[in-house]
Enzyme design. Structure first.
Site, short mmCIF file in Angstrom:
data_model
loop_
_atom_site.label_atom_id
_atom_site.label_comp_id
_atom_site.label_asym_id
_atom_site.label_seq_id
_atom_site.Cartn_x
_atom_site.Cartn_y
_atom_site.Cartn_z
N LYS A 1 0.84 -1.19 0.00
CA LYS A 1 0.00 0.00 0.00
C LYS A 1 0.88 1.25 0.00
O LYS A 1 1.89 1.30 0.69
CB LYS A 1 -0.92 0.00 1.23
N HIS B 1 1.84 -4.64 7.27
CA HIS B 1 0.93 -3.79 8.05
C HIS B 1 1.68 -2.55 8.55
O HIS B 1 2.85 -2.64 8.93
CB HIS B 1 0.38 -4.55 9.25
N TYR C 1 -5.30 -11.43 14.45
CA TYR C 1 -5.07 -12.86 14.24
C TYR C 1 -4.88 -13.62 15.54
O TYR C 1 -5.05 -14.84 15.58
CB TYR C 1 -3.86 -13.08 13.31
#
Length: 292
Positions: A168, A264, A273
């Site tokens: 990203k 992340h 998670y």
């Protein structure tokens, strides 16, 4: 309205993904339609108008996540307008709504491993070789769909056994690749050179015509193979990312290491998670302990 300028701002300055860009522009368009209906100018909106708009969304039974997406989109829009000197301040003084945390959906690791170990590949068929590689890559590295589509042949380092990924906002990270993946990549590239005529694409994953792969193609591939091992409704590429992360955590991987592998920005996104692992441990406890 400055929508085109806002779109360029999201794309080139904020470097938002295509999905986020489309969602933000869509939300701003909905808001501008509301302003037109209310005979309001976008540069004269106050916080009461904003509360009215979000109240209408609530009356229409929009989900909390939809309302939050609208809040985020409009907050970014007005920050852009403020930066450009078009408005003096932002009328948005509303906090995001609380949303229930959803546990990531995963596939049973053993069933997925069995599928990959026994997935039939026709050595004379490029598509089956490609499809197997797609599933192996998504599960073996935990990369996002958009990241998979951006990988080029030159991004793979066979000597150091890693792959360069553009995440990203074009953030780069190196992802390790195991021996199984290296073998699959080499077999795929052989098939690619043999069966794709005039292949000039530098992208790793391509169609049978040699053109860069696209999202719907990857969705179809993943859905097809996950249907063989799972009856759950969701069978998207992202589920393989969730399964990758959960498998690492279950086998004792450090949370910070998983964060880096997934790309992340913060640890909060990775911590979701841990809930899956706790739920799995509870299930094992209930089955195994005599007093459970």
């Amino acid at each position: 309205m400055y929508l085109k300028e806002f779109e360029r701002y999201l794309q080139f300055e904020r470097r938002y993904s295509k999905h986020t860009l489309i969602a933000y522009v869509h939300e701003v368009n909905l808001f501008l339609t509301f302003l037109e209906h209310e005979h309001l100018a976008f540069d004269q909106v106050n916080h009461r108008d904003m509360r009215h708009y979000f109240a209408l969304m609530a009356e229409a039974k929009k989900s909390a996540s939809t309302v939050n997406r609208s809040i985020s989109s409009l907050r970014t829009y007005y920050k852009f307008l403020q930066r450009e000197g078009i408005v003096k301040g932002s009328p948005i003084q509303i906090k995001a709504l609380k949303t229930p945390k959803k546990l990531p959906v995963v596939v049973e690791k053993d069933k997925l491993l069995q599928l990959l170990d026994h997935m039939e590949v026709n050595v004379h068929d490029f598509e089956t070789r490609r499809d197997k590689l797609v599933v192996e890559l998504l599960f073996g590295t935990g990369i996002r769909l958009a990241e998979l589509l951006q990988i080029q042949d030159r991004d793979i380092d066979y000597y150091n056994k890693n792959m360069l990924i553009f995440g990203k906002r074009n953030k780069e990270r190196l992802v390790p690749i195991n021996e199984t993946l290296i073998k699959e990549l080499q077999l795929y590239l052989q098939a690619k050179s043999l069966y794709i005529e005039n292949n000039k694409s530098s992208f790793l994953i391509v169609t049978k015509e040699g053109k860069p792969a696209y999202e719907k193609l990857i969705y179809r591939i993943v859905h097809k193979y996950l249907s063989m091992v799972s009856s759950q409704k969701k069978r998207s590429p992202h589920i393989l990312r969730h399964t990758f992360a959960t498998a690492l955590l279950d086998n004792g991987a450090d949370l910070n290491a998983i964060k880096e592998l997934l790309g992340h920005a913060g640890l909060a996104a990775t911590q979701v998670y841990t809930h899956n692992s706790v739920e799995r441990l509870k299930s094992i406890y209930k089955q195994a302990h005599p007093k459970a």
